[in-house]
Design a protein around this motif. Structure first.
Motif, PDB file in Angstrom:
ATOM      1  N   ALA A 203      26.923 -48.580  15.568  1.00 15.58           N
ATOM      2  CA  ALA A 203      26.891 -48.079  14.070  1.00 15.58           C
ATOM      3  C   ALA A 203      26.454 -49.131  13.323  1.00 15.58           C
ATOM      4  O   ALA A 203      25.354 -48.845  12.438  1.00 15.58           O
ATOM      5  CB  ALA A 203      28.098 -47.624  13.877  1.00 15.58           C
ATOM      6  N   ARG A 204      26.547 -50.395  13.274  1.00 14.13           N
ATOM      7  CA  ARG A 204      26.156 -51.494  12.519  1.00 14.13           C
ATOM      8  C   ARG A 204      24.640 -51.589  12.651  1.00 14.13           C
ATOM      9  O   ARG A 204      23.960 -51.735  11.914  1.00 14.13           O
ATOM     10  CB  ARG A 204      26.927 -52.945  12.685  1.00 14.13           C
ATOM     11  N   ARG A 205      24.195 -51.461  13.885  1.00 11.12           N
ATOM     12  CA  ARG A 205      22.942 -51.642  14.157  1.00 11.12           C
ATOM     13  C   ARG A 205      21.913 -50.550  13.676  1.00 11.12           C
ATOM     14  O   ARG A 205      20.830 -50.672  13.317  1.00 11.12           O
ATOM     15  CB  ARG A 205      22.808 -51.909  15.608  1.00 11.12           C
ATOM     16  N   THR A 206      22.497 -49.406  14.004  1.00  9.19           N
ATOM     17  CA  THR A 206      21.591 -47.983  13.389  1.00  9.19           C
ATOM     18  C   THR A 206      21.951 -47.315  12.327  1.00  9.19           C
ATOM     19  O   THR A 206      21.020 -46.737  11.775  1.00  9.19           O
ATOM     20  CB  THR A 206      22.017 -47.087  14.754  1.00  9.19           C
ATOM     21  N   GLY A 207      22.827 -47.844  11.696  1.00  8.52           N
ATOM     22  CA  GLY A 207      23.646 -47.231  10.370  1.00  8.52           C
ATOM     23  C   GLY A 207      24.144 -45.698  10.185  1.00  8.52           C
ATOM     24  O   GLY A 207      24.429 -45.124   9.183  1.00  8.52           O
ATOM     25  N   ALA A 208      24.521 -45.601  11.750  1.00  6.86           N
ATOM     26  CA  ALA A 208      25.235 -44.395  11.702  1.00  6.86           C
ATOM     27  C   ALA A 208      26.537 -44.530  11.240  1.00  6.86           C
ATOM     28  O   ALA A 208      27.220 -45.816  11.180  1.00  6.86           O
ATOM     29  CB  ALA A 208      25.412 -44.097  13.432  1.00  6.86           C
ATOM     30  N   VAL A 209      27.357 -43.471  10.907  1.00 11.72           N
ATOM     31  CA  VAL A 209      28.799 -43.541  10.503  1.00 11.72           C
ATOM     32  C   VAL A 209      29.613 -42.805  11.330  1.00 11.72           C
ATOM     33  O   VAL A 209      29.433 -41.730  12.099  1.00 11.72           O
ATOM     34  CB  VAL A 209      29.044 -42.653   9.019  1.00 11.72           C
ATOM     35  N   ILE A 210      30.782 -43.339  11.770  1.00  7.61           N
ATOM     36  CA  ILE A 210      31.822 -43.262  12.836  1.00  7.61           C
ATOM     37  C   ILE A 210      33.012 -42.279  12.141  1.00  7.61           C
ATOM     38  O   ILE A 210      33.443 -42.878  11.055  1.00  7.61           O
ATOM     39  CB  ILE A 210      32.275 -44.128  13.779  1.00  7.61           C
ATOM     40  N   LEU A 211      33.372 -41.332  12.533  1.00  2.00           N
ATOM     41  CA  LEU A 211      34.496 -40.533  12.060  1.00  2.00           C
ATOM     42  C   LEU A 211      35.415 -40.325  12.955  1.00  2.00           C
ATOM     43  O   LEU A 211      35.528 -39.949  14.152  1.00  2.00           O
ATOM     44  CB  LEU A 211      33.980 -38.876  11.434  1.00  2.00           C
ATOM     45  N   PHE A 212      36.551 -41.467  12.766  1.00  4.10           N
ATOM     46  CA  PHE A 212      37.350 -41.760  14.039  1.00  4.10           C
ATOM     47  C   PHE A 212      38.820 -40.910  13.694  1.00  4.10           C
ATOM     48  O   PHE A 212      39.481 -41.278  12.689  1.00  4.10           O
ATOM     49  CB  PHE A 212      37.596 -43.220  13.943  1.00  4.10           C
ATOM     50  N   ASP A 213      39.070 -40.281  14.537  1.00  2.28           N
ATOM     51  CA  ASP A 213      40.379 -39.268  14.518  1.00  2.28           C
ATOM     52  C   ASP A 213      41.372 -40.062  15.273  1.00  2.28           C
ATOM     53  O   ASP A 213      41.567 -40.266  16.442  1.00  2.28           O
ATOM     54  CB  ASP A 213      40.052 -37.913  15.003  1.00  2.28           C
ATOM     55  N   VAL A 214      42.556 -40.408  14.396  1.00  8.97           N
ATOM     56  CA  VAL A 214      43.678 -41.064  14.969  1.00  8.97           C
ATOM     57  C   VAL A 214      44.864 -40.204  14.985  1.00  8.97           C
ATOM     58  O   VAL A 214      46.108 -40.664  14.751  1.00  8.97           O
ATOM     59  CB  VAL A 214      44.048 -42.348  14.476  1.00  8.97           C
ATOM     60  N   ALA A 215      44.971 -39.009  15.093  1.00  8.89           N
ATOM     61  CA  ALA A 215      45.917 -37.898  14.744  1.00  8.89           C
ATOM     62  C   ALA A 215      47.104 -38.170  15.820  1.00  8.89           C
ATOM     63  O   ALA A 215      48.109 -37.793  15.660  1.00  8.89           O
ATOM     64  CB  ALA A 215      45.496 -36.546  15.016  1.00  8.89           C
TER      65      ALA A 215
END
Length: 406
Positions: A203-215
């Motif tokens: 993500a840091r390399r490509t500019g993507a955003v991670i949506l991380f679910d910790v339910a």
């Protein structure tokens, strides 16, 4: 009238609605059958005493002029944001500020709404199988192309199965949004520190955003599995984290969750923290005061002990389900750091065919894996969120049925 035509492109039968309808028809035809539900992830344990005490106290406050609370802050009351910052993050050595935490009314709502921060042309990647809300909410927004009966033409699928150890591969094509969940729903599998570090670096390399679910983070046992993506250096520049009290503390009926949007997370010169605050201020009046006081009680000494006892209760159910499957010769995953157990249907059966066999011959309700994505075809999920008594009875029925199918 002009309507959102993307709604018409989505398969009309939501997975759990179809499950409920098939069970309803069966119970009409077999009114004396004792149906055991190991399907939908709804809890069965009552709310912890510390939570009930906090609810009563908050209700009593509402009966007084001095204690009455009307509209609350859209981002959540400071007392709960501080409790989450300390109890969920400070306790594991992660620095998350209270003003990076936003209180919601459930991870389902938050994970469906968070996509509004991003362009309608953003390319989305999801693990496959996956929690259906991630996919359907983006389909409603028009990001996924068309549905060909099995998959969305504009969605990047990251297949996870026993061939790759349920480790989602990095996308082979550029993406802007990535949905990850650990412990995972539906597979119950987890991501290691090395796995998460690889994703953060991507993500840091490509500019993507991670949506991380910790339910399901409360079900993690031991210290080997990360409880937050922010345990990985640099994640606060690329990731939004979604947490919930639903499965942790039995709030499926109360509805309370949180979303962490770090202040370091910016794209195109815009602060996603500020954007989410603006979105919530416009579209959400906040989780009720009494519910937020109840959630705060989860972090009291008594609350922690009582909630952990419920988590252990469900984990014991999960271990029994998995052991029963494996003793019958059915290989399974999950159930170790998760309330879900995932497995291939016996004898190569279709997911829905196995659903019907399980319901008709053993009166057990599970969830067909194909409903979670194309890689889920031929798989099945069982949930540990029933009572210990019902789970034991279900295990006995499974032990009798499975040898006839394997």
């Amino acid at each position: 009238m002009i309507i959102n035509t993307h709604f018409g492109e989505i398969p009309q039968s939501y997975l759990f609605s179809e499950v409920a309808e098939r069970v309803r028809r069966f119970e009409q035809q077999q009114p004396d059958a004792r149906v055991l539900r190991l399907g939908i992830g709804d809890v069965t344990r009552p709310l912890a005493p510390a939570v009930i005490e906090a609810l009563h106290a908050a209700v009593d406050e509402q009966a007084t002029t001095e204690g009455f609370q009307g509209y609350g802050p859209e981002a959540g009351y400071e007392f709960l944001r501080e409790a989450i910052a300390a109890g969920e993050y400070g306790s594991i050595g992660v620095d998350v500020a209270p003003d990076e935490i936003f209180i919601g009314d459930g991870s389902k709502s938050d994970s469906a709404n968070i996509q509004e921060l991003f362009s309608e042309t953003a390319r989305v990647a999801v693990t496959d199988p996956v929690y259906p809300v991630y996919v359907d909410s983006n389909a409603m927004a028009g990001r996924l192309g068309s549905f060909d009966g099995e998959r969305w033409t504009g969605l990047t699928y990251l297949p996870c199965d026993d061939a790759n150890g349920y480790r989602p591969p990095l996308p082979a094509e550029p993406v802007e949004l990535i949905y990850l969940c650990s412990p995972g729903n539906p597979t119950g599998t987890t991501m290691s520190r090395a796995d998460l570090a690889e994703w953060v670096q991507y993500a840091r390399r490509t500019g993507a955003v991670i949506l991380f679910d910790v339910a399901y983070r409360a079900f993690i046992t031991g210290d080997d599995v990360p409880r937050s993506i922010y345990e990985i250096e640099g994640a606060d520049e690329v990731a939004i984290e979604l947490g919930s009290f639903s499965k942790t503390a039995g709030f499926t009926g109360l509805r309370c969750s949180w979303t962490v949007v770090p202040k370091k997370l910016t794209r195109d010169g815009a602060s996603l923290n500020a954007m989410w605050l603006r979105r919530q201020s416009t579209k959400f009046n906040g989780t009720p005061y009494i519910v937020q006081r109840a959630a705060e009680a989860v972090y009291s000494a008594d609350g922690r002990e009582q909630v952990q006892a419920d988590v252990d209760y469900y984990l014991q159910n999960a271990r029994l389900i998995r052991a029963t499957l494996e003793q019958a010769g059915v290989s399974a995953v999950g159930g170790e750091h998760s309330p879900y157990v995932w497995f291939r249907c016996p004898s190569g059966m279709d997911s829905w065919a196995f659903f019907d066999v399980l319901l008709e011959q053993a009166q057990i309700v599970g969830t067909p894996g194909v409903g979670f994505g194309p890689t889920g075809a031929g798989h099945f999920r069982l949930s540990a969120f029933n009572t210990a008594e019902a789970t034991r009875e279900a295990a006995e029925r499974l032990a009798k049925l499975l040898p006839t199918l394997v």
